[in-house]
Write a protein that holds these residues in place. Structure first.
Motif, mmCIF file in Angstrom:
data_model
loop_
_atom_site.group_PDB
_atom_site.id
_atom_site.type_symbol
_atom_site.label_atom_id
_atom_site.label_comp_id
_atom_site.label_asym_id
_atom_site.label_seq_id
_atom_site.Cartn_x
_atom_site.Cartn_y
_atom_site.Cartn_z
ATOM 1 N N GLY A 45 0.824 -1.225 -0.122
ATOM 2 C CA GLY A 45 -0.112 -0.194 -0.085
ATOM 3 C C GLY A 45 0.851 1.425 0.012
ATOM 4 O O GLY A 45 1.921 1.320 -0.684
ATOM 5 N N ASN A 46 0.690 2.166 0.823
ATOM 6 C CA ASN A 46 1.387 3.569 0.903
ATOM 7 C C ASN A 46 1.565 3.678 2.319
ATOM 8 O O ASN A 46 1.165 2.971 3.269
ATOM 9 N N GLU A 47 2.190 4.890 2.811
ATOM 10 C CA GLU A 47 2.662 5.110 4.110
ATOM 11 C C GLU A 47 1.295 4.918 5.248
ATOM 12 O O GLU A 47 1.728 4.655 6.258
ATOM 13 N N SER A 48 0.421 5.556 4.763
ATOM 14 C CA SER A 48 -0.667 5.635 5.740
ATOM 15 C C SER A 48 -1.864 4.366 5.633
ATOM 16 O O SER A 48 -2.621 4.365 6.494
ATOM 17 N N SER A 49 -1.808 3.648 4.575
ATOM 18 C CA SER A 49 -3.048 2.287 4.455
ATOM 19 C C SER A 49 -2.252 1.634 3.700
ATOM 20 O O SER A 49 -1.766 1.641 2.608
ATOM 21 N N LEU A 50 -2.513 0.218 4.218
ATOM 22 C CA LEU A 50 -1.900 -0.992 3.663
ATOM 23 C C LEU A 50 -2.864 -2.170 3.776
ATOM 24 O O LEU A 50 -3.606 -2.138 4.420
ATOM 25 N N TRP A 51 -3.000 -2.814 2.474
ATOM 26 C CA TRP A 51 -3.412 -4.182 2.831
ATOM 27 C C TRP A 51 -2.449 -5.291 3.167
ATOM 28 O O TRP A 51 -1.271 -5.235 2.975
ATOM 29 N N ARG A 52 -3.286 -6.195 4.171
ATOM 30 C CA ARG A 52 -2.373 -7.323 5.068
ATOM 31 C C ARG A 52 -2.801 -8.700 4.387
ATOM 32 O O ARG A 52 -3.917 -8.950 4.253
ATOM 33 N N ILE A 53 -1.695 -9.631 4.087
ATOM 34 C CA ILE A 53 -1.939 -11.056 3.989
ATOM 35 C C ILE A 53 -1.230 -11.655 4.839
ATOM 36 O O ILE A 53 -0.078 -11.536 4.961
ATOM 37 N N SER A 54 -1.841 -12.678 5.469
ATOM 38 C CA SER A 54 -0.975 -13.620 6.429
ATOM 39 C C SER A 54 -1.341 -15.088 6.298
ATOM 40 O O SER A 54 -2.460 -15.437 6.278
ATOM 41 N N TRP A 85 -4.504 1.097 8.835
ATOM 42 C CA TRP A 85 -3.953 2.300 8.886
ATOM 43 C C TRP A 85 -2.779 2.695 9.889
ATOM 44 O O TRP A 85 -2.826 2.172 10.764
ATOM 45 N N ARG A 86 -2.075 3.654 9.318
ATOM 46 C CA ARG A 86 -0.889 4.060 10.237
ATOM 47 C C ARG A 86 -1.011 5.505 10.311
ATOM 48 O O ARG A 86 -1.130 6.414 9.447
ATOM 49 N N SER A 87 -0.819 5.925 11.540
ATOM 50 C CA SER A 87 -0.564 7.442 11.886
ATOM 51 C C SER A 87 0.773 7.480 12.561
ATOM 52 O O SER A 87 1.024 7.083 13.454
ATOM 53 N N PRO A 88 1.669 8.569 12.253
ATOM 54 C CA PRO A 88 2.942 8.718 12.685
ATOM 55 C C PRO A 88 2.518 9.277 14.212
ATOM 56 O O PRO A 88 1.958 10.331 14.492
ATOM 57 N N ILE A 89 3.594 8.808 15.166
ATOM 58 C CA ILE A 89 3.563 9.382 16.670
ATOM 59 C C ILE A 89 4.833 10.208 16.517
ATOM 60 O O ILE A 89 4.848 11.261 17.118
ATOM 61 N N SER A 90 6.076 9.656 16.218
ATOM 62 C CA SER A 90 7.321 10.120 15.953
ATOM 63 C C SER A 90 8.031 9.826 14.705
ATOM 64 O O SER A 90 7.291 8.934 13.814
ATOM 65 N N GLU A 91 9.126 10.109 14.471
ATOM 66 C CA GLU A 91 9.981 9.735 13.371
ATOM 67 C C GLU A 91 10.120 8.328 13.153
ATOM 68 O O GLU A 91 9.873 7.710 11.952
ATOM 69 N N ARG A 96 -0.913 1.660 14.486
ATOM 70 C CA ARG A 96 -1.604 1.298 13.756
ATOM 71 C C ARG A 96 -3.026 0.688 14.022
ATOM 72 O O ARG A 96 -3.035 0.270 15.324
ATOM 73 N N TYR A 97 -3.870 0.630 13.188
ATOM 74 C CA TYR A 97 -5.306 0.101 13.477
ATOM 75 C C TYR A 97 -5.872 -0.343 12.280
ATOM 76 O O TYR A 97 -5.473 -0.144 11.143
ATOM 77 N N GLY A 98 -6.787 -1.559 12.387
ATOM 78 C CA GLY A 98 -7.491 -1.740 11.453
ATOM 79 C C GLY A 98 -8.237 -3.159 11.527
ATOM 80 O O GLY A 98 -8.405 -3.187 12.804
ATOM 81 N N GLY A 99 -8.162 -3.921 10.679
ATOM 82 C CA GLY A 99 -9.010 -5.374 10.825
ATOM 83 C C GLY A 99 -8.670 -6.367 9.763
ATOM 84 O O GLY A 99 -8.355 -5.879 8.594
ATOM 85 N N ASP A 100 -8.975 -7.490 10.149
ATOM 86 C CA ASP A 100 -8.624 -8.902 9.314
ATOM 87 C C ASP A 100 -9.858 -9.555 9.273
ATOM 88 O O ASP A 100 -10.708 -9.929 10.238
ATOM 89 N N LEU A 101 -10.031 -10.148 7.967
ATOM 90 C CA LEU A 101 -10.905 -11.321 8.327
ATOM 91 C C LEU A 101 -10.166 -12.637 8.143
ATOM 92 O O LEU A 101 -8.950 -12.720 7.783
ATOM 93 N N PHE A 133 1.611 -0.802 17.056
ATOM 94 C CA PHE A 133 2.401 0.110 16.905
ATOM 95 C C PHE A 133 3.524 -0.400 15.911
ATOM 96 O O PHE A 133 3.807 -1.619 16.086
ATOM 97 N N ASN A 134 4.432 0.258 15.229
ATOM 98 C CA ASN A 134 5.572 -0.115 14.397
ATOM 99 C C ASN A 134 6.654 0.852 14.911
ATOM 100 O O ASN A 134 6.576 1.937 15.345
ATOM 101 N N TYR A 135 7.851 0.289 15.033
ATOM 102 C CA TYR A 135 9.080 0.925 15.467
ATOM 103 C C TYR A 135 10.078 0.540 14.533
ATOM 104 O O TYR A 135 10.477 -0.482 14.085
ATOM 105 N N SER A 136 10.581 1.604 13.724
ATOM 106 C CA SER A 136 11.622 1.284 12.708
ATOM 107 C C SER A 136 13.003 0.991 13.082
ATOM 108 O O SER A 136 13.533 2.047 14.057
ATOM 109 N N LEU A 137 13.551 -0.001 12.799
ATOM 110 C CA LEU A 137 14.834 -0.279 13.428
ATOM 111 C C LEU A 137 15.966 0.214 12.452
ATOM 112 O O LEU A 137 16.962 0.004 12.637
#
Length: 192
Positions: A45-54, A85-91, A96-101, A133-137
């Protein structure tokens, strides 16, 4: 039922490969919960919205017949697809929030001889929420943590026989579940 799952998976991959040309972001990696429940993860997807497959819990435990005539087969496979969907908290931090089937299939067959066996099949399906949340390593590596509350429906059929004098017993169980416990999932993905 197996064909339906395969068709859905192939269509999902076809859609994702078609969408990749216009998407800016892709992630691939793995996630786990309880240190024994692993999944392969793909997001696009893009920085703020992604599709997920697991692809979840791909397990096969096959124990061939031993000297006593006992043999066991246990398999499971699960699949989740959704949107986050993703919203930045810091750099480096993102909320992250959303839903899966989700859906999962399980099969078990334990037999001791032709008159003493236990077979079960089950399916579980539901809607799973995502809060995390995500943390960039750095260098494209991202560590994530998610709470996964969910509402699921499960159905199981059990067929058993306990010796040559007994009759074959069949039972069917179903349940609805709301889950908040043991629902933390950790992930490590590579973003490209």
């Amino acid at each position: 039922m197996k064909n339906l799952f395969v068709a859905a998976f192939v269509l999902g991959l076809a859609y994702s490969s078609n969408a990749q040309s216009e998407d800016k972001l892709r992630e691939v990696g793995f996630s786990f919960s309880n240190l024994d429940n692993f999944s392969l993860v793909y997001r696009f997807g893009n920085e703020s919205s992604l599709w997920r497959i697991s692809l979840l819990n791909l397990r096969a435990n096959l124990q061939p017949e031993n000297d006593l005539g006992n043999k066991n087969v246990n398999t499971s496979l699960g699949f989740r697809m959704g949107k986050e969907w993703r919203s930045p908290i810091s750099e480096k931090f993102k909320f992250r929030y959303g839903g899966d089937l989700m859906t999962s299939f399980n099969y078990s067959n334990s037999s001791f001889d032709e008159d003493d066996f236990n077979k079960s099949r089950s399916i579980r399906t539901g809607l799973i929420g995502i809060l995390g949340f995500n943390y960039s390593l750095g260098k494209g590596l991202i560590f994530g943590a998610e709470l996964l509350p969910g509402i699921t429906y499960a159905a199981a059929e059990n067929v058993s026989r306990n010796g040559p004098q007994s009759e074959e017993q069949t039972s069917f169980n179903s349940s609805y579940n709301f889950n908040l416990d043991n629902s933390l999932e950790l992930s490590l993905v590579y973003q490209f």
